[in-house]
Scaffold this motif. Structure first.
Motif, PDB file in Angstrom:
ATOM      1  N   ILE A  67      28.833 -65.478  -4.430  1.00  0.00           N
ATOM      2  CA  ILE A  67      28.079 -65.627  -3.189  1.00  0.00           C
ATOM      3  C   ILE A  67      27.064 -64.491  -3.099  1.00  0.00           C
ATOM      4  N   THR A  68      25.800 -64.837  -2.868  1.00  0.00           N
ATOM      5  CA  THR A  68      24.766 -63.824  -2.699  1.00  0.00           C
ATOM      6  C   THR A  68      23.954 -64.142  -1.448  1.00  0.00           C
TER       7      THR A  68
ATOM      8  N   GLN B 190      23.893 -68.132  -0.446  1.00  0.00           N
ATOM      9  CA  GLN B 190      23.878 -69.115  -1.527  1.00  0.00           C
ATOM     10  C   GLN B 190      25.090 -68.887  -2.414  1.00  0.00           C
ATOM     11  N   LEU B 191      25.631 -69.995  -2.898  1.00  0.00           N
ATOM     12  CA  LEU B 191      26.824 -69.943  -3.730  1.00  0.00           C
ATOM     13  C   LEU B 191      26.462 -70.416  -5.123  1.00  0.00           C
TER      14      LEU B 191
ATOM     15  N   VAL C 163      25.248 -74.282 -11.297  1.00  0.00           N
ATOM     16  CA  VAL C 163      24.715 -74.805 -10.038  1.00  0.00           C
ATOM     17  C   VAL C 163      24.605 -73.665  -9.040  1.00  0.00           C
ATOM     18  N   THR C 164      23.495 -73.650  -8.290  1.00  0.00           N
ATOM     19  CA  THR C 164      23.330 -72.730  -7.181  1.00  0.00           C
ATOM     20  C   THR C 164      23.079 -73.543  -5.924  1.00  0.00           C
ATOM     21  N   ILE C 165      23.970 -73.423  -4.944  1.00  0.00           N
ATOM     22  CA  ILE C 165      23.853 -74.143  -3.684  1.00  0.00           C
ATOM     23  C   ILE C 165      23.295 -73.177  -2.647  1.00  0.00           C
ATOM     24  N   PRO C 166      22.058 -73.356  -2.202  1.00  0.00           N
ATOM     25  CA  PRO C 166      21.475 -72.431  -1.226  1.00  0.00           C
ATOM     26  C   PRO C 166      21.741 -72.885   0.198  1.00  0.00           C
ATOM     27  N   GLY C 167      21.448 -72.018   1.150  1.00  0.00           N
ATOM     28  CA  GLY C 167      21.418 -72.420   2.552  1.00  0.00           C
ATOM     29  C   GLY C 167      22.744 -72.784   3.176  1.00  0.00           C
TER      30      GLY C 167
END
Length: 210
Positions: A157-158, A170-171, A182-186
């Motif tokens: 998580i960043t 974002q995860l 995969v990067t899930i933002p928002g």
């Protein structure tokens, strides 16, 4: 959403109640996880009108927070301001008139990106299925990738200063194959933390030995 336990699926990765429909894991409302994952998010994923589009399929799609759009708008505005200031400094201070050519290109690209940003943000979604997480994004250029729980090596998580100010993060999911990362933002910070803990727990039970 009305669901019923499925005795054939004793391990549901995201709910205390094992629930499965057509191979898709649904979050059970009594556990409160739907409220955490979907609080303050977009509610519908737009699709291209073309019949050859990637179908959404069945199951529950979770989306990102509208605050993600606000953060991206602010970031874009700051970038535009930086480009203009740099151009003025080079023009007046060093008489470099050529600077306006790349500067204009950067401004146009940024403005176009900001115009399509709200629709792009609505296209982002993820689905938690029995054996994998499916992530999709994009309207013109669509991407849909499935990340098997057992192949996950890192869940990170960043969030930057703007993200923290608006309460989002974002995860990032890292696997052995870089193409399936995969990067899930928002995501809201609560949703990101819940999803991280859930994925770590289920990955331990689905480890494939890689």
């Amino acid at each position: 959403m009305t669901t019923s336990p499925n005795p054939k699926n004793p391990t549901n990765p995201i709910s205390d109640s094992p629930i499965e429909t057509d191979g898709v894991v649904h979050v059970a409302a009594p556990s409160g996880r739907d409220e955490v994952m979907d609080a303050g998010t977009f509610t519908r994923i737009p699709e291209p009108r073309n019949t050859n589009r990637l179908p959404l399929g069945d199951g529950t799609w979770h989306q990102v927070s509208p605050k993600y759009v606000v953060v991206q708008f602010i970031s874009g505005a700051l970038f535009l301001a930086l480009v203009v200031v740099a151009g003025l400094v080079l023009w007046f201070g060093f008489e470099q008139e050529w600077v306006w050519i790349p500067g204009a290109v950067a401004v146009v690209i940024t403005l176009v990106s900001l115009i399509v940003l709200p629709r792009q943000a609505r296209s982002i979604g993820f689905q938690l299925r029995t054996d994998d997480l499916v992530f999709r994004r994009g309207i013109l250029w669509q991407r849909m990738v499935a990340v098997p729980y057992g192949r996950m090596q890192l869940v990170d998580i960043t969030h930057g200063p703007l993200d923290r100010g608006f309460g989002i993060a974002q995860l990032k999911l890292v696997t052995a194959a870089a193409a399936t990362g995969v990067t899930i933002p928002g995501l809201s910070q609560a949703a990101a933390e819940r999803l991280r803990d859930t994925l770590i727990d289920v990955a331990e039970t689905r480890r494939t030995g890689l």
